[in-house]
Design an enzyme around this catalytic site. Structure first.
Site, short mmCIF file in Angstrom:
data_model
loop_
_atom_site.label_atom_id
_atom_site.label_comp_id
_atom_site.label_asym_id
_atom_site.label_seq_id
_atom_site.Cartn_x
_atom_site.Cartn_y
_atom_site.Cartn_z
N VAL A 162 8.57 -11.78 1.54
CA VAL A 162 7.94 -10.72 2.33
C VAL A 162 6.98 -11.34 3.33
CG1 VAL A 162 8.19 -8.90 0.60
CG2 VAL A 162 6.18 -10.39 0.52
N ALA A 163 7.17 -12.62 3.61
CA ALA A 163 6.30 -13.35 4.55
C ALA A 163 6.90 -13.28 5.95
CB ALA A 163 6.12 -14.78 4.07
N ARG A 164 7.52 -14.35 6.38
CA ARG A 164 8.25 -14.40 7.65
C ARG A 164 9.53 -15.17 7.40
NH1 ARG A 164 5.42 -10.89 8.78
NH2 ARG A 164 4.10 -10.55 10.63
N GLU A 190 16.04 -12.79 13.01
CA GLU A 190 15.74 -11.39 12.73
C GLU A 190 15.74 -10.62 14.04
OE1 GLU A 190 11.89 -8.96 11.15
OE2 GLU A 190 12.53 -10.63 9.85
N ASP A 198 13.11 -9.42 2.75
CA ASP A 198 12.66 -8.36 3.65
C ASP A 198 12.54 -8.88 5.08
OD1 ASP A 198 11.69 -5.58 3.96
OD2 ASP A 198 9.84 -6.57 4.61
N HIS A 225 12.96 -5.63 7.15
CA HIS A 225 11.52 -5.80 7.43
C HIS A 225 10.80 -4.47 7.15
CE1 HIS A 225 8.73 -8.64 9.85
NE2 HIS A 225 8.01 -7.91 9.00
#
Length: 333
Positions: free
Chosen positions: A245-247, A276, A271, A295
């Protein structure tokens, strides 16, 4: 106030105490953010700029501005800007060098996401613990056939990043009887985990070797870019699951695909991805041991309410103390 009413709801002045820029987030109308700020600042003038032209005009005299984005062109028009309250937790998309040159104070939305992302992470862990991915496939096939699952109790969960999100994750894991390892830049500060290590290779890889669930909740920096690479994924136990859930770039995507295809790890809940948005033909879409959300972990209907609490408090501090104010969530430029 309607979208067409772009002046103020209170105060009747052309120079607002707080200017709200037009871009919203998570599909929630930006009017809700402006409304939440007005509720908290009934004695201040809050202006919502709903068109590009209104933004360019209103920002010329604004001292305190809040919004999701602030590009260099709009910044150049902001001749009196002293504070920009970014409505995202991350600020890497902002022209930080130029803001520093202009001596503009920048704050972020740190802490706003704690409860919802904490719940998202816990749900992702339980998804793989109880193997709901297998249950989904068998339900689609109308196939009543038992399968083996796991227990979370007694597992080791490593959380990379012990900021507001990492702390929220640890709080929600506490009742499940897990052992926790935290990873942070300054391990001597400790944290809400049973053990805390730094990013040095040996202690970090030692932690990975003991990890059942690896939660990535760290900012993207030179240190964390590509942190979970081929070496990291071969160090993890084959039954380990990664939750990001970071990058996206915190993980080496090619190495992740190899690891998932080769059963070096059990699965991944993503996520965020790199690239992306994830292209339609990317192999990650078709792997049965991957859970992908777009995301979306940051979505919460309470986003603007929590953010408005922080920003309204900072407006009052700024009004009282000016440029010397110690603002909540102030970003070091």
């Amino acid at each position: 106030m309607t979208a067409a009413d772009e002046t103020t709801s209170r105060g009747g002045t052309d120079d607002p105490d707080l200017l709200v820029l037009r871009k919203g987030t998570h599909g929630i109308p930006i009017e809700q953010y402006a409304g939440a700020l007005r509720d908290r600042l009934p004695d201040r003038t809050v202006k919502l700029a709903r068109t590009p032209g209104t933004e360019r005009e209103a920002i010329e005299d604004a001292r305190f501005v809040t919004g999701m984005v602030l590009d260099e062109e709009l910044l150049e028009a902001a001749t009196n800007l002293e504070v920009f309250a970014c409505a995202y937790a991350g600020t890497g998309h902002l022209p930080l060098d130029r803001l520093e040159e202009r001596e503009v104070t920048v704050t972020n939305a740190s802490g706003v996401h704690g409860p919802n992302i904490g719940e998202h992470v816990l749900g992702s862990i339980l998804y793989f613990t109880r193997r709901f991915n297998v249950a989904e496939r068998r339900q689609r096939r109308r196939e009543w056939r038992h399968y083996q699952a796991h227990e979370l109790q007694g597992s080791t969960v490593t959380v990379v990043g012990l900021g507001a999100i990492g702390q929220a994750v640890c709080e929600r894991l506490e009742p499940f009887g897990v052992d926790t390892i935290g990873v942070r830049y300054s391990p001597e500060k400790g944290g809400p985990t049973d053990e805390v290590v730094g990013f040095d290779e040996e202690p970090f890889h030692d932690a990975l070797a003991r990890t059942d669930y690896l939660v990535l909740a760290c900012p993207l920096t030179d240190v964390t870019r590509g942190l979970i690479d081929h070496d990291a994924m071969t160090t993890l136990d084959p039954e380990a699951v990664i939750v990001n859930v970071a990058r996206g770039p915190v993980i080496d995507t090619d190495a992740l695909v190899d690891a998932l295809r080769s059963n070096w790890i059990r699965g991944a809940a993503l996520d965020v991805t790199d690239p992306e948005p994830l292209p339609e033909d990317h192999p990650l879409w078709n792997l049965g041991n991957v859970q992908i959300t777009p995301h979306n972990a940051g979505h919460t209907p309470k986003y603007y309410e929590r953010l408005a609490d922080i920003v309204a408090q900072n407006v009052r501090r700024f009004d009282t103390e000016g440029s010397d104010a110690d603002l909540e969530n102030q970003v070091t430029l």
